[in-house]
Design a protein around this motif. Sequence first.
Motif, PDB file in Angstrom:
ATOM      1  N   UNK A 131       0.866  -1.316  -0.106  1.00  0.00           N
ATOM      2  CA  UNK A 131      -0.051  -0.082   0.049  1.00  0.00           C
ATOM      3  C   UNK A 131       0.779   1.149  -0.007  1.00  0.00           C
ATOM      4  N   UNK A 132       1.882   1.276   0.923  1.00  0.00           N
ATOM      5  CA  UNK A 132       2.935   2.442   0.960  1.00  0.00           C
ATOM      6  C   UNK A 132       3.584   2.612  -0.213  1.00  0.00           C
ATOM      7  N   UNK A 133       3.811   1.658  -1.046  1.00  0.00           N
ATOM      8  CA  UNK A 133       4.615   1.652  -2.308  1.00  0.00           C
ATOM      9  C   UNK A 133       3.727   1.913  -3.610  1.00  0.00           C
ATOM     10  N   UNK A 181      -0.774  -5.493  -5.969  1.00  0.00           N
ATOM     11  CA  UNK A 181      -0.030  -6.431  -5.132  1.00  0.00           C
ATOM     12  C   UNK A 181      -0.775  -6.372  -3.935  1.00  0.00           C
ATOM     13  N   UNK A 182      -0.863  -5.326  -3.335  1.00  0.00           N
ATOM     14  CA  UNK A 182      -1.651  -5.238  -1.917  1.00  0.00           C
ATOM     15  C   UNK A 182      -3.018  -5.933  -2.003  1.00  0.00           C
ATOM     16  N   UNK A 183      -3.758  -5.924  -3.172  1.00  0.00           N
ATOM     17  CA  UNK A 183      -5.026  -6.646  -3.099  1.00  0.00           C
ATOM     18  C   UNK A 183      -4.867  -7.807  -3.111  1.00  0.00           C
ATOM     19  N   UNK A 184      -3.884  -8.512  -3.633  1.00  0.00           N
ATOM     20  CA  UNK A 184      -3.704  -9.926  -3.654  1.00  0.00           C
ATOM     21  C   UNK A 184      -3.565 -10.470  -2.238  1.00  0.00           C
ATOM     22  N   UNK A 185      -3.094  -9.566  -1.302  1.00  0.00           N
ATOM     23  CA  UNK A 185      -2.804 -10.112  -0.063  1.00  0.00           C
ATOM     24  C   UNK A 185      -4.303  -9.808   0.760  1.00  0.00           C
ATOM     25  N   UNK A 186      -5.471  -9.547   0.131  1.00  0.00           N
ATOM     26  CA  UNK A 186      -6.721  -9.713   0.802  1.00  0.00           C
ATOM     27  C   UNK A 186      -7.472 -10.797   0.162  1.00  0.00           C
ATOM     28  N   UNK A 187      -8.829 -10.784   1.035  1.00  0.00           N
ATOM     29  CA  UNK A 187      -9.681 -11.837   0.691  1.00  0.00           C
ATOM     30  C   UNK A 187     -10.842 -11.327  -0.566  1.00  0.00           C
ATOM     31  N   UNK A 196      -8.018   1.102  -3.495  1.00  0.00           N
ATOM     32  CA  UNK A 196      -6.666   1.607  -3.096  1.00  0.00           C
ATOM     33  C   UNK A 196      -6.266   2.186  -4.274  1.00  0.00           C
ATOM     34  N   UNK A 197      -6.604   2.111  -5.247  1.00  0.00           N
ATOM     35  CA  UNK A 197      -6.197   2.795  -6.577  1.00  0.00           C
ATOM     36  C   UNK A 197      -6.721   4.158  -6.435  1.00  0.00           C
ATOM     37  N   UNK A 198      -8.415   4.173  -6.143  1.00  0.00           N
ATOM     38  CA  UNK A 198      -8.842   5.336  -5.943  1.00  0.00           C
ATOM     39  C   UNK A 198      -8.428   6.249  -4.948  1.00  0.00           C
ATOM     40  N   UNK A 199      -7.993   5.754  -3.873  1.00  0.00           N
ATOM     41  CA  UNK A 199      -7.012   6.539  -2.995  1.00  0.00           C
ATOM     42  C   UNK A 199      -5.811   7.290  -3.335  1.00  0.00           C
ATOM     43  N   UNK A 200      -5.111   6.661  -4.048  1.00  0.00           N
ATOM     44  CA  UNK A 200      -3.806   7.148  -4.447  1.00  0.00           C
ATOM     45  C   UNK A 200      -4.145   8.168  -5.342  1.00  0.00           C
ATOM     46  N   UNK A 242      -8.432   0.853   4.712  1.00  0.00           N
ATOM     47  CA  UNK A 242      -7.843   2.129   4.351  1.00  0.00           C
ATOM     48  C   UNK A 242      -7.934   3.080   5.176  1.00  0.00           C
ATOM     49  N   UNK A 243      -8.933   3.310   5.912  1.00  0.00           N
ATOM     50  CA  UNK A 243      -9.374   4.358   6.967  1.00  0.00           C
ATOM     51  C   UNK A 243     -10.471   3.875   7.955  1.00  0.00           C
ATOM     52  N   UNK A 244     -10.279   3.740   9.157  1.00  0.00           N
ATOM     53  CA  UNK A 244     -11.029   3.043  10.075  1.00  0.00           C
ATOM     54  C   UNK A 244     -12.573   3.715   9.935  1.00  0.00           C
ATOM     55  N   UNK A 245     -12.851   4.981   9.540  1.00  0.00           N
ATOM     56  CA  UNK A 245     -14.317   5.292   9.348  1.00  0.00           C
ATOM     57  C   UNK A 245     -14.950   5.017   7.970  1.00  0.00           C
ATOM     58  N   UNK A 246     -14.104   4.592   7.107  1.00  0.00           N
ATOM     59  CA  UNK A 246     -14.779   4.236   5.845  1.00  0.00           C
ATOM     60  C   UNK A 246     -15.833   3.258   5.765  1.00  0.00           C
TER      61      UNK A 246
END
Length: 546
Positions: free
Chosen positions: A66-68, A73-79, A88-92, A157-161
């Motif tokens: 996520x930081x990089x 790649x980060x999404x593949x570490x999720x279910x 994640x793309x949208x946030x960046x 991504x953010x605790x309130x989302x």
Amino acid sequence: MSPAGKRAVLIGGAVVMVAIVAVAVVLLTGGSPAPEAAAEPTATSAAAGPVAPDPTSAAQLYLKDVAAEQTDEASLLTDNPHDAAAALRDAWYTLKPTGLQAKLGKVAEPAAGAAKTTAAYTLTWDLGPGHVWSYDGSLDLVHSGDSWRVHWTPAALHPKLQAGQRLVIATAPADEAVVVDRDGKPVVISGPGGTHLDPAAKFPLLTQALTGQGTSSPSDTFAVQRVDTSGKALETLFGKTESGQQAVKSTVSISVQNAAQAAVDSYRGKAVIVAIQPSNGGVLAVAQNAAAGTSPSALHGLYAPGSTFKIATATAALEAGIVTKDSQVACPLTARIGTRTISNEGFDLGTTTVHRAFAHSCNTSFGQLASQLPPDALAGAASQYGLNADFDIPGLTTEMGKVGAAGSADEQVEEGIGQGTVQVSPFGEAVMAATVAAGKAVTPKLWLDASSATTVNEGYRAPPASVLASVRAMMREVVTGGTATGLARSGTVYGKTGTAQFGDGAEAHGWFVGYRGDVAFCVFLEGGNDSGPAVTLGAKFLAGVK
């Protein structure tokens, strides 16, 4: 060795804390590719995703990617790689950080046999000079097959989302009140659309004064906001869209103005209502209907006051010691006083009291009283009610009145009943009523801020308390048993009616001036020919004042 195998080896040697990774975003032709332009992880890539043998490894690698800006790649570490990659793309893409640091906190030890746990994290976004946003959150981790994964929810991504929500940058200032009324309600709004009256605040004659005092919001606002699927801002998570400036507090009242405007708008002719707060001199409302035009005659138009001026005539007679309110006076239908013939409007009270003559607006009684006064007595009494005062109110041009010493005995008789050379404005009449109510000189003002105080160019001193007590009693009788009984059900109202001829005498203005509680007001009907409708509008106005 396969890429997945190499990744597993790396995981085995990873430390618990994620190294701080700052990634510069290179903006080419307007920034990073739009989210919809990036490739989405396929089912095949998800199946070939990295193996994370323990919760710590899964959380470490997810945060590192996520930081990089390795969002796929980060999404593949999720279910749920599909939804995770899109978010994640949208946030960046929308935040466009110059760098992002991710730090793994405590990873909870899974309970025996449990397939889920949690891990704390901290994300720090560098959003440009002076805008570093850091917050803590928690990842849900689940065991799936031979690997651990981050359970994807927007909170990763953010605790309130929440589902359907996203993060956006807001740089345009939000609408905010820069001027409020006496109750703190917005009057003037400043924002992306400029500075303007709030839709609920209708002050046509005061618009320029009110908006001129409001300061526009600064344009360098910056915030990260949580928005829903329609783009509506739900919460500002970082920064601010408000200027932080304190709103200027005015004396006006939206509720009183609405009541005044509704009353004048119900009248077909030219109608004006001005309301002032006796306790502090605050201008509460200035209402003028369309028939009266756009020129603020309510504030500085000068007209003959008619019998409302009997407040000043009675005051002069009481102060001169000619009468008390209970003295006997003659009130014939007509009277020859000097070279002038004075008439009442179709009534004869015979011998009566001053207070009854006042309540029924007996011209013959008050013309006779005026004739017994010194030449400057009426002007002096008028001055004690502020009708010759001069004030500079920031943003407003006002005229109180013009009442000078009578030039002849005949002129003095005419002035005693509010005709002749006597002239007042609706604003001045409202100040006169406020003076009776307050028992002291009233300095009209539009602002509660000392820096915008009214300048008194020529002040005044109110009549003695004993005189005002008699005037109040007579004004109350006007409502309870005189010419303004149409206001008898409007509470404890004090007032005086007036009909003033003008021009060739074929037409007349209609007036009512008075107060109830801490609201003093003047109703003026230009060319209304009768004071009755002014009383009716006064009752409508007070019905809307709570």
